[in-house]
Each structure stands twice: as structure tokens, then as C-alpha cells.
Design a protein around this motif. Structure first.
Motif, PDB file in Angstrom:
ATOM      1  N   PHE A 142       0.896  -1.188   0.146  1.00 26.67           N
ATOM      2  CA  PHE A 142      -0.048  -0.080  -0.152  1.00 26.67           C
ATOM      3  C   PHE A 142       0.954   1.234   0.127  1.00 26.67           C
ATOM      4  O   PHE A 142       1.976   1.369   0.548  1.00 26.67           O
ATOM      5  CB  PHE A 142      -0.784  -0.117   1.092  1.00 26.67           C
ATOM      6  N   ASP A 143       0.387   2.375  -0.469  1.00 26.32           N
ATOM      7  CA  ASP A 143       1.177   3.599  -0.647  1.00 26.32           C
ATOM      8  C   ASP A 143       1.086   4.279   0.880  1.00 26.32           C
ATOM      9  O   ASP A 143       1.906   4.934   1.354  1.00 26.32           O
ATOM     10  CB  ASP A 143       0.424   4.689  -1.541  1.00 26.32           C
ATOM     11  N   ALA A 144      -0.055   4.002   1.594  1.00 20.73           N
ATOM     12  CA  ALA A 144      -0.328   4.669   3.026  1.00 20.73           C
ATOM     13  C   ALA A 144      -1.638   3.840   3.481  1.00 20.73           C
ATOM     14  O   ALA A 144      -1.996   2.914   3.093  1.00 20.73           O
ATOM     15  CB  ALA A 144      -0.725   6.112   2.791  1.00 20.73           C
ATOM     16  N   ALA A 145      -1.596   4.098   4.907  1.00 18.46           N
ATOM     17  CA  ALA A 145      -2.561   3.403   5.543  1.00 18.46           C
ATOM     18  C   ALA A 145      -3.068   4.167   6.573  1.00 18.46           C
ATOM     19  O   ALA A 145      -2.248   5.150   7.446  1.00 18.46           O
ATOM     20  CB  ALA A 145      -2.072   2.161   6.159  1.00 18.46           C
ATOM     21  N   ILE A 146      -4.270   3.954   7.317  1.00 14.56           N
ATOM     22  CA  ILE A 146      -4.722   4.597   8.281  1.00 14.56           C
ATOM     23  C   ILE A 146      -4.684   3.600   9.747  1.00 14.56           C
ATOM     24  O   ILE A 146      -5.118   2.431   9.388  1.00 14.56           O
ATOM     25  CB  ILE A 146      -5.963   5.176   8.499  1.00 14.56           C
ATOM     26  N   ILE A 147      -4.007   3.657  10.639  1.00 13.60           N
ATOM     27  CA  ILE A 147      -3.707   2.749  11.839  1.00 13.60           C
ATOM     28  C   ILE A 147      -4.286   3.377  13.263  1.00 13.60           C
ATOM     29  O   ILE A 147      -4.418   4.423  13.193  1.00 13.60           O
ATOM     30  CB  ILE A 147      -2.515   2.125  11.905  1.00 13.60           C
ATOM     31  N   TYR A 148      -4.662   2.316  13.982  1.00  5.02           N
ATOM     32  CA  TYR A 148      -5.118   2.821  15.343  1.00  5.02           C
ATOM     33  C   TYR A 148      -4.131   2.236  16.050  1.00  5.02           C
ATOM     34  O   TYR A 148      -3.607   0.892  16.175  1.00  5.02           O
ATOM     35  CB  TYR A 148      -6.361   2.151  15.507  1.00  5.02           C
ATOM     36  N   ALA A 149      -3.492   3.094  17.082  1.00 13.34           N
ATOM     37  CA  ALA A 149      -2.228   2.646  17.897  1.00 13.34           C
ATOM     38  C   ALA A 149      -2.162   3.726  18.924  1.00 13.34           C
ATOM     39  O   ALA A 149      -2.774   4.744  18.733  1.00 13.34           O
ATOM     40  CB  ALA A 149      -1.053   2.595  17.273  1.00 13.34           C
ATOM     41  N   THR A 150      -1.402   3.047  19.926  1.00 19.28           N
ATOM     42  CA  THR A 150      -1.205   4.153  21.178  1.00 19.28           C
ATOM     43  C   THR A 150       0.184   4.964  20.678  1.00 19.28           C
ATOM     44  O   THR A 150       0.334   6.197  20.782  1.00 19.28           O
ATOM     45  CB  THR A 150      -0.610   3.672  22.464  1.00 19.28           C
ATOM     46  N   ALA A 151       1.021   4.336  19.947  1.00 20.15           N
ATOM     47  CA  ALA A 151       2.050   5.279  19.428  1.00 20.15           C
ATOM     48  C   ALA A 151       2.757   4.374  18.136  1.00 20.15           C
ATOM     49  O   ALA A 151       3.020   3.029  18.270  1.00 20.15           O
ATOM     50  CB  ALA A 151       3.214   5.373  20.597  1.00 20.15           C
ATOM     51  N   PRO A 152       2.731   4.876  16.951  1.00 22.64           N
ATOM     52  CA  PRO A 152       3.218   4.419  15.786  1.00 22.64           C
ATOM     53  C   PRO A 152       4.598   3.995  16.045  1.00 22.64           C
ATOM     54  O   PRO A 152       5.336   4.611  16.470  1.00 22.64           O
ATOM     55  CB  PRO A 152       2.947   5.067  14.693  1.00 22.64           C
ATOM     56  N   ALA A 153       4.871   2.625  15.435  1.00 23.70           N
ATOM     57  CA  ALA A 153       6.359   2.216  15.564  1.00 23.70           C
ATOM     58  C   ALA A 153       6.605   1.552  14.220  1.00 23.70           C
ATOM     59  O   ALA A 153       5.792   1.231  13.268  1.00 23.70           O
ATOM     60  CB  ALA A 153       6.444   1.220  16.583  1.00 23.70           C
ATOM     61  N   GLY A 154       7.883   1.363  14.116  1.00 25.69           N
ATOM     62  CA  GLY A 154       8.458   0.702  12.682  1.00 25.69           C
ATOM     63  C   GLY A 154       8.960   1.923  11.927  1.00 25.69           C
ATOM     64  O   GLY A 154       9.046   2.976  12.192  1.00 25.69           O
ATOM     65  N   ASN A 155       9.372   1.384  10.867  1.00 35.18           N
ATOM     66  CA  ASN A 155      10.045   2.609   9.688  1.00 35.18           C
ATOM     67  C   ASN A 155       8.904   3.291   8.921  1.00 35.18           C
ATOM     68  O   ASN A 155       8.679   2.772   7.679  1.00 35.18           O
ATOM     69  CB  ASN A 155      10.713   1.646   8.968  1.00 35.18           C
ATOM     70  N   ILE A 156       8.171   3.958   9.771  1.00 33.65           N
ATOM     71  CA  ILE A 156       7.021   4.654   8.744  1.00 33.65           C
ATOM     72  C   ILE A 156       7.047   6.068   9.203  1.00 33.65           C
ATOM     73  O   ILE A 156       7.735   6.444  10.314  1.00 33.65           O
ATOM     74  CB  ILE A 156       5.667   4.069   9.418  1.00 33.65           C
ATOM     75  N   VAL A 157       6.327   6.839   8.435  1.00 34.82           N
ATOM     76  CA  VAL A 157       6.313   8.392   8.731  1.00 34.82           C
ATOM     77  C   VAL A 157       4.682   8.552   9.158  1.00 34.82           C
ATOM     78  O   VAL A 157       3.980   8.067   8.500  1.00 34.82           O
ATOM     79  CB  VAL A 157       6.643   9.151   7.284  1.00 34.82           C
TER      80      VAL A 157
END
Length: 297
Positions: A142-157
Motif C-alpha cells: 500500500f502507498d499509505a494506511a490509517i492505523i489505530y495505535a497508542t504510538a506508531p512504531a516501525g520504519n514509517i512516517v
């Protein structure tokens, strides 16, 4: 009168010159171009013959650009950069942006995407929904995604959209029905629609609202908040809704919020894309637009 057109040098030979000028070595240029050293030498010789002046000085220790070669090199470099940009831009216009989002975000996202497509039909978006809250760009193309999290992690912007704030919702008919719904304690007399298999969300909301709940043994459990909200719109009970996601349901009267109490859960929604690749101009525009929508701009 027909004006004769000057015959331009062949594009492959110019590309060979560009690569050779970068390394000043026929052998290395051949490796980069995946052709033989002899082919590189012949293309350069043919290009020099076409232009009428030498591009390289053949020296014992290798190659060196002539004065003409040094003058030509940045211009040819600019031409190929323009070609690359043109190909990339045209390809990006035709390719639909691939967006992934959890089903619980659809109430907020879908009307905004419909507005985006009406305003920007030249930048189509293909949406994939999932019950998963996260994304793995190593596997998900995917080019982008909407996620639900307490704090995003990983190699993402990550771009923050909004925090989750829960509040009870139901139909107007249920609210005006024979069973009162005036205080948080009255909820224990209603059918509670749980957005997960556990009862933590309702327990936390009731505690935050100042009511210590008894055993929440009744009600119905769902795999997603979206399903619980859909059942609530049928008048089958009271569901917990995220304040940022239920705006359309409240505006059109499908749901009402009996209490002016919104309880943050610590979770939030983020619009993310992989850090490994620079986003296209179209993706950057969509990210900026959705972020502005979430922030009330």
C-alpha cells in the motif's frame, strides 16, 4: 520551402556518454550498462563522429573528458533528469493511490474520500478495508494506511489524525423510550453493545463518568466498533462510539449522544506511509488534505 531538421545524436549513445562521463572508465561503464566494453567504446566513437569533436581523452591511466565533453556532460545530465521526472510524473498521475484503513475508521474516512475524488478525479484512490488496526509495509503493498495505535512504531512516517474519545450513543427512539437514560447508572438497565470481546471499554467509561459498574453480564459483543455502531443505529442497544468517527451519524440523526462525557482511551488514529520511499506529490497532497480534515481545517 522545407527547412531541413538537424539529425540529433541517438539517445542510447547519449546515455552511454552520460554513464561513461560519470566514471571515466569504459570497463565500469560497461558493467553499469550491462553491455560489453567494446559496445561502450563503439557507441562513444560513433557519438564523437556524429558530433564532430572528441568527448574523451584516451590516456594510459584511463579516460578524461575533453573541454567539449565537460561542457556537454551537465547538459546531457539535465536532459535525462527531465526525462526521468516526466516519466515519473505521468506514471504517478495514472496510478491509483493504494490506501488501507480499518473498518472502524470508515465512518470518518469514506465521506472525505468521496469529497476528495469529486475535487481531484485525476488522483484516484483505491481503498482496502480490514479489521486489523495496523499495517506491515514489508508485506502489504500500500502507498499509505490509517492505523489505530497508542504510538506508531516501525520504519514509517506518521501523521496524527485524532485521539480516540469514547462516548455512549443510541437512537433517538431508544433515548425517548420507557427506560430512562438520564445518568450513567441508567446504562445498566439497557442492552450494552460491546465493541470488543471483553468489557473493558464500557467499564472504563462508566468509571470515568463517576459510576462504579456492577457485573456487565448482558449485552452483545462484536469484533469491531463499526459493527457495534451499526447495530446501535437499528435501536438494538447502546454502543460506545469514538467522537471523531460518529460525526456523520450524529449530524444526520441516525445516532444521538445521551451524555456530554468523552473518555480518552490513550489510542489514536494515524495516517502513515513507509519511510523507505519518498511519497509521490499526489500522496503528499492526499496526506496533507486528510490531516487538515482531521484537524478541523
Amino acid at each position: 520551402m522545407t527547412i531541413p531538421m538537424k539529425r540529433l545524436p541517438p539517445l542510447p549513445a547519449l546515455h552511454t556518454f552520460l554513464i561513461t562521463a560519470q566514471c571515466c572508465n569504459f570497463t565500469r561503464a560497461a558493467e553499469l550498462l550491462h553491455i560489453t566494453q567494446g559496445a561502450v567504446s563503439r557507441q562513444i566513437a560513433g557519438l564523437e563522429s556524429h558530433l564532430g569533436y572528441p568527448l574523451f581523452l584516451r590516456q594510459a591511466r584511463g579516460l578524461a573528458l575533453t573541454d567539449q565533453g565537460r561542457d556537454l556532460y551537465p547538459r546531457i545530465q539535465q536532459v535525462f533528469s527531465l526525462i526521468d521526472e516526466a516519466v515519473e510524473e505521468v506514471g504517478a498521475r495514472r496510478k491509483a493511490l493504494q490506501l488501507k484503513a480499518p473498518t472502524c475508521a470508515m465512518r470518518w474516512l469514506l465521506p472525505r474520500l468521496m469529497h476528495w475524488q469529486a475535487e481531484r478525479p485525476d488522483v484516484p484512490v483505491e481503498l482496502t478495508t480490514t479489521i486489523a488496526y495496523g499495517v506491515d509495509f514489508r508485506r502489504d503493498q500500500f502507498d499509505a494506511a490509517i492505523i489505530y495505535a497508542t504510538a506508531p512504531a516501525g520504519n514509517i512516517v506518521a501523521h496524527h489524525l485524532f485521539n480516540e474519545q469514547l462516548t455512549p450513543v443510541c437512537t433517538r427512539k431508544l433515548l425517548d423510550g420507557p427506560i430512562p437514560l438520564d445518568t450513567p447508572a441508567d446504562l445498566e438497565r439497557h442492552v450494552l453493545l460491546h465493541p470488543a470481546r471483553d468489557k473493558h471499554d464500557w467499564e472504563n467509561w462508566l468509571l470515568a463518568a463517576g459510576h462504579t459498574p456492577g457485573p456487565l453480564s448482558g449485552g452483545h459483543h462484536f469484533d469491531t466498533m463499526d459493527l457495534a455502531l451499526s447495530v446501535a443505529t437499528q435501536g438494538a442497544g447502546v454502543a460506545l462510539g469514538d467522537w471523531s468517527l460518529i460525526g456523520e451519524d450524529l449530524a444526520n440523526g441516525h445516532l444521538v449522544a445521551p451524555f456530554d462525557i468523552r473518555v480518552p482511551t490513550g489510542g489514536a488514529y494515524f495516517l502513515v506511509y513507509p519511510e523507505r520511499t519518498a511519497p509521490s506529490p499526489q500522496l503528499r497532497e492526499l496526506v496533507d488534505w486528510l490531516t487538515a480534515q482531521a484537524h478541523g481545517a
